[in-house]
Design a protein around this motif. Sequence first.
Motif, PDB file in Angstrom:
ATOM      1  N   ASP A  10       0.836  -1.204   0.000  1.00 13.24           N
ATOM      2  CA  ASP A  10       0.000   0.000   0.000  1.00 13.24           C
ATOM      3  C   ASP A  10       0.873   1.259   0.000  1.00 13.24           C
ATOM      4  OD1 ASP A  10      -2.912   1.068   0.669  1.00 13.24           O
ATOM      5  OD2 ASP A  10      -1.448   2.212   1.838  1.00 13.24           O
ATOM      6  N   PRO A  11       0.581   2.230  -0.890  1.00 17.45           N
ATOM      7  CA  PRO A  11       1.414   3.440  -0.956  1.00 17.45           C
ATOM      8  C   PRO A  11       1.384   4.278   0.328  1.00 17.45           C
ATOM      9  CG  PRO A  11      -0.458   3.602  -2.473  1.00 17.45           C
ATOM     10  CD  PRO A  11      -0.461   2.221  -1.913  1.00 17.45           C
ATOM     11  N   THR A  12       0.270   4.285   1.038  1.00 19.12           N
ATOM     12  CA  THR A  12       0.202   5.037   2.299  1.00 19.12           C
ATOM     13  C   THR A  12       1.144   4.416   3.320  1.00 19.12           C
ATOM     14  OG1 THR A  12      -2.078   5.717   1.891  1.00 19.12           O
ATOM     15  CG2 THR A  12      -1.301   5.803   4.171  1.00 19.12           C
ATOM     16  N   ARG A  13       1.139   3.090   3.411  1.00 25.78           N
ATOM     17  CA  ARG A  13       2.031   2.436   4.367  1.00 25.78           C
ATOM     18  C   ARG A  13       3.495   2.605   3.976  1.00 25.78           C
ATOM     19  NH1 ARG A  13      -2.577  -0.927   4.490  1.00 25.78           N
ATOM     20  NH2 ARG A  13      -1.785  -2.448   2.987  1.00 25.78           N
ATOM     21  N   ARG A  14       3.774   2.588   2.687  1.00 28.38           N
ATOM     22  CA  ARG A  14       5.163   2.828   2.255  1.00 28.38           C
ATOM     23  C   ARG A  14       5.602   4.243   2.617  1.00 28.38           C
ATOM     24  NH1 ARG A  14       3.317  -0.095  -2.331  1.00 28.38           N
ATOM     25  NH2 ARG A  14       3.241   1.824  -3.562  1.00 28.38           N
ATOM     26  N   ILE A  16       4.454   5.979   5.160  1.00 29.89           N
ATOM     27  CA  ILE A  16       4.658   5.974   6.613  1.00 29.89           C
ATOM     28  C   ILE A  16       6.038   5.428   6.933  1.00 29.89           C
ATOM     29  CG2 ILE A  16       3.920   4.900   8.786  1.00 29.89           C
ATOM     30  CD1 ILE A  16       1.012   5.063   7.683  1.00 29.89           C
ATOM     31  N   ILE A  17       6.437   4.359   6.258  1.00 29.26           N
ATOM     32  CA  ILE A  17       7.767   3.791   6.467  1.00 29.26           C
ATOM     33  C   ILE A  17       8.844   4.813   6.136  1.00 29.26           C
ATOM     34  CG2 ILE A  17       9.401   2.056   5.589  1.00 29.26           C
ATOM     35  CD1 ILE A  17       6.881   0.210   5.264  1.00 29.26           C
ATOM     36  N   GLU A  18       8.670   5.540   5.041  1.00 30.29           N
ATOM     37  CA  GLU A  18       9.639   6.576   4.669  1.00 30.29           C
ATOM     38  C   GLU A  18       9.721   7.661   5.735  1.00 30.29           C
ATOM     39  OE1 GLU A  18       8.740   8.018   0.747  1.00 30.29           O
ATOM     40  OE2 GLU A  18       8.780   5.992  -0.084  1.00 30.29           O
ATOM     41  N   LEU A  19       8.580   8.070   6.279  1.00 30.65           N
ATOM     42  CA  LEU A  19       8.574   9.080   7.339  1.00 30.65           C
ATOM     43  C   LEU A  19       9.312   8.579   8.575  1.00 30.65           C
ATOM     44  CD1 LEU A  19       4.866  10.293   7.102  1.00 30.65           C
ATOM     45  CD2 LEU A  19       6.900  11.611   6.472  1.00 30.65           C
ATOM     46  N   LEU A  20       9.065   7.323   8.928  1.00 28.90           N
ATOM     47  CA  LEU A  20       9.697   6.763  10.128  1.00 28.90           C
ATOM     48  C   LEU A  20      11.173   6.468   9.925  1.00 28.90           C
ATOM     49  CD1 LEU A  20       6.838   4.437  11.382  1.00 28.90           C
ATOM     50  CD2 LEU A  20       7.561   6.630  12.343  1.00 28.90           C
ATOM     51  N   ARG A  21      11.597   6.413   8.685  1.00 29.84           N
ATOM     52  CA  ARG A  21      13.028   6.247   8.407  1.00 29.84           C
ATOM     53  C   ARG A  21      13.805   7.463   8.902  1.00 29.84           C
ATOM     54  NH1 ARG A  21      14.708   5.857   2.322  1.00 29.84           N
ATOM     55  NH2 ARG A  21      14.156   8.045   2.527  1.00 29.84           N
ATOM     56  N   GLU A  22      13.156   8.629   8.864  1.00 27.23           N
ATOM     57  CA  GLU A  22      13.799   9.875   9.292  1.00 27.23           C
ATOM     58  C   GLU A  22      13.866   9.989  10.813  1.00 27.23           C
ATOM     59  OE1 GLU A  22      15.216  11.930   7.079  1.00 27.23           O
ATOM     60  OE2 GLU A  22      14.556  10.506   5.541  1.00 27.23           O
ATOM     61  N   LYS A  23      12.741   9.647  11.496  1.00 24.38           N
ATOM     62  CA  LYS A  23      12.705   9.740  12.958  1.00 24.38           C
ATOM     63  C   LYS A  23      11.446   9.087  13.486  1.00 24.38           C
ATOM     64  CE  LYS A  23      10.490  14.284  13.139  1.00 24.38           C
ATOM     65  NZ  LYS A  23      10.532  15.609  13.732  1.00 24.38           N
ATOM     66  N   ASP A  24      11.447   8.781  14.774  1.00 25.04           N
ATOM     67  CA  ASP A  24      10.261   8.237  15.430  1.00 25.04           C
ATOM     68  C   ASP A  24       9.179   9.319  15.464  1.00 25.04           C
ATOM     69  OD1 ASP A  24      11.946   6.120  15.835  1.00 25.04           O
ATOM     70  OD2 ASP A  24      12.023   6.327  18.016  1.00 25.04           O
ATOM     71  N   LEU A  25       7.930   8.906  15.268  1.00 30.58           N
ATOM     72  CA  LEU A  25       6.820   9.857  15.222  1.00 30.58           C
ATOM     73  C   LEU A  25       5.615   9.306  15.971  1.00 30.58           C
ATOM     74  CD1 LEU A  25       6.975  10.663  11.408  1.00 30.58           C
ATOM     75  CD2 LEU A  25       7.652  12.217  13.244  1.00 30.58           C
ATOM     76  N   SER A  26       4.781  10.213  16.458  1.00 25.31           N
ATOM     77  CA  SER A  26       3.499   9.818  17.045  1.00 25.31           C
ATOM     78  C   SER A  26       2.489   9.644  15.911  1.00 25.31           C
ATOM     79  CB  SER A  26       3.003  10.888  18.012  1.00 25.31           C
ATOM     80  OG  SER A  26       2.634  12.063  17.300  1.00 25.31           O
ATOM     81  N   ALA A  27       1.371   9.011  16.216  1.00 26.65           N
ATOM     82  CA  ALA A  27       0.323   8.826  15.211  1.00 26.65           C
ATOM     83  C   ALA A  27      -0.169  10.175  14.691  1.00 26.65           C
ATOM     84  CB  ALA A  27      -0.832   8.022  15.790  1.00 26.65           C
ATOM     85  N   GLY A  28      -0.289  11.146  15.576  1.00 27.28           N
ATOM     86  CA  GLY A  28      -0.722  12.477  15.156  1.00 27.28           C
ATOM     87  C   GLY A  28       0.253  13.128  14.194  1.00 27.28           C
TER      88      GLY A  28
END
Length: 87
Positions: A10-14, A16-28
């Motif tokens: 899923d492109p949305t999940r991919r 999210i993975i890219e965002l988390l590659r940069e740093k830990d994030l909250s759901a918000g």
Amino acid sequence: MNALFKALDDPTRRKIIELLREKDLSAGEIAEAFNISKPSISHHLELLKKAEVVVAVRKGQFIMYSLNTTVFDELAKWVMDLLKKDK
């Protein structure tokens, strides 16, 4: 491994993975990067957790999400093993 491939499908999940590659994030914080509902983001995060792609840790009133790079190491090893068999 099937859950991992489903999570990556899923492109949305991919994203999210890219965002988390940069740093830990909250759901918000993750939700701010998308134009979809927070319940939809929660659903995507749940699928990523089930596939063990992300890890969720409570920090105060927030749940922080981070990548579980071990899963990607296992995927890379699996792909490398497949490539070795072809030679």
